[in-house]
Design a protein around this motif. Structure first.
Motif, mmCIF file in Angstrom:
data_model
loop_
_atom_site.group_PDB
_atom_site.id
_atom_site.type_symbol
_atom_site.label_atom_id
_atom_site.label_comp_id
_atom_site.label_asym_id
_atom_site.label_seq_id
_atom_site.Cartn_x
_atom_site.Cartn_y
_atom_site.Cartn_z
ATOM 1 N N ALA A 104 0.818 -1.226 0.000
ATOM 2 C CA ALA A 104 0.000 0.000 0.000
ATOM 3 C C ALA A 104 0.848 1.270 0.000
ATOM 4 C CB ALA A 104 -0.978 -0.010 1.174
ATOM 5 N N HIS A 106 1.011 3.218 -2.372
ATOM 6 C CA HIS A 106 0.271 4.241 -3.120
ATOM 7 C C HIS A 106 -0.628 5.078 -2.214
ATOM 8 C CE1 HIS A 106 -2.823 1.127 -2.788
ATOM 9 N NE2 HIS A 106 -3.728 2.018 -3.162
ATOM 10 N N GLU A 107 -0.835 4.653 -0.976
ATOM 11 C CA GLU A 107 -1.660 5.409 -0.048
ATOM 12 C C GLU A 107 -0.847 6.421 0.756
ATOM 13 O OE1 GLU A 107 -3.726 2.529 2.298
ATOM 14 O OE2 GLU A 107 -4.991 1.858 0.627
ATOM 15 N N ALA A 113 3.884 7.384 -4.178
ATOM 16 C CA ALA A 113 2.432 7.486 -4.362
ATOM 17 C C ALA A 113 2.098 8.088 -5.714
ATOM 18 C CB ALA A 113 1.826 8.320 -3.237
ATOM 19 N N HIS A 293 -5.207 -3.253 2.900
ATOM 20 C CA HIS A 293 -3.881 -2.849 2.446
ATOM 21 C C HIS A 293 -3.297 -3.877 1.461
ATOM 22 C CE1 HIS A 293 -2.728 -5.417 5.975
ATOM 23 N NE2 HIS A 293 -1.713 -5.755 5.194
ATOM 24 N N SER A 296 -7.409 -3.610 -2.115
ATOM 25 C CA SER A 296 -8.194 -2.394 -1.910
ATOM 26 C C SER A 296 -9.637 -2.582 -2.394
ATOM 27 C CB SER A 296 -7.555 -1.227 -2.657
ATOM 28 O OG SER A 296 -8.359 -0.073 -2.528
ATOM 29 N N THR A 298 -11.485 0.299 -2.466
ATOM 30 C CA THR A 298 -11.778 1.692 -2.803
ATOM 31 C C THR A 298 -11.577 1.845 -4.297
ATOM 32 O OG1 THR A 298 -11.020 2.441 -0.639
ATOM 33 C CG2 THR A 298 -11.194 4.092 -2.386
#
Length: 302
Positions: A104, A106-107, A113, A293, A296, A298
């Protein structure tokens, strides 16, 4: 090159990709296209799109400049120094406390990111998947010299389908090499063309399987007979390239990598782009969802 639209998805009870259900292993034909529509708009050439369709993998040399690679590698070093090694998104090597993966990224903020929105990556994913895409998973993969362990043969989709509830093979991965990926430092091995077959695995998914499988995968690893049949049909190729190269590979291509017993480390960024039209459902063959994580839920286009 296939340009057939994605077929309507059957119900879970009529799953064309059944796995981990206690049945003998089998090689099932893929029912989803590889390239999901006319791929005439995007960063990839027609030849690269055709190669991806045929082989399930394409290597793109020198996508990122040396300065871009240096900036990303420095950001990775900062992340490794700052991260809590006991955090759930941090995976250690199976026989040491050396950091193997960090999920994760990219979060977070910063260059790591930002790379997920780079058109050289996300644009290629949109081109091949013929839709907007979101990040299903991101992680850094580290194979330090002398100590980096292998990744067993597997299809990512088999895990993402059974444990995460990914309905269709409308997903791909992109790796960005931050070091030279050589034949001797544990670079990616693929069976080109194997993405046309789904290899079922017999053993049911135990609870919280991700807590063990991300260090050393045992459930979801194809049997030796199926791997031998795929090898006889498709052979094995190694994806090597200088730092800054990118490998795009289909979610269902059979792949793995050997241990790194060389002095040279191997560090890659690993991004999974999933179609926004292929959002996760409930797991097809696991007792619970994996943490977000790792997978995802989302669905925000990049």
């Amino acid at each position: 090159m296939s340009t057939t639209a994605t077929v309507p998805r059957p119900t879970v009870r009529d799953d064309p990709y059944p796995s981990r259900r206690g049945e003998p292993p089998a090689l099932l034909p893929r029912v989803d296209p590889v390239v999901h529509g006319p791929a005439d708009a995007g960063p990839l050439t027609a030849d690269q799109v055709a190669a991806f369709d045929e082989h399930g993998v394409v290597v793109l040399p020198d996508v990122f400049s040396p300065q871009e690679v240096a900036n990303l590698d420095a950001a990775l070093d900062d992340l490794v120094r700052a991260v809590d090694p006991t955090a759930p998104e941090v995976i250690q090597e199976p026989e040491s406390e050396e950091i193997r993966s960090i999920f994760a990224f990219h979060e977070r903020r910063g260059p790591l990111a930002e790379v997920v929105r780079d058109e050289r990556l996300a644009g290629a994913a949109r081109q091949l998947l013929a839709s907007d895409v979101y990040v299903h998973q991101s992680r850094v993969n580290r194979k330090p010299g002398f100590r980096g362990k292998d990744f067993q043969w597997h299809s990512d989709f088999e895990t993402w389908h059974t444990e995460d509830g990914m309905p269709a093979m409308r997903c791909l991965s992109a790796t960005v090499a931050l070091t030279d990926n050589e034949p001797w430092n544990g670079s990616l091995l693929v069976m080109p063309g194997s993405h046309r077959w789904f290899v079922t695995c017999p053993e049911p998914t135990p609870p919280a399987n991700h807590e063990r499988s991300l260090r050393k995968q045992e459930v979801g690893v194809p049997d030796e007979g199926s791997l031998t049949r795929l090898f006889e049909q498709h052979g094995i190729e190694q994806c090597t390239g200088r730092a800054g190269s990118v490998v795009l590979f289909d979610c269902n291509v059979m792949h793995g990598s050997s241990s790194n017993i060389s002095p040279l480390p191997r560090r890659n960024l690993f991004l999974v782009f999933n179609s926004v039209e292929n959002a996760l459902e409930e797991p097809f063959s696991a007792p619970q969802r994996r943490p977000t994580h790792i997978a995802s839920r989302t669905v925000t286009p990049v």
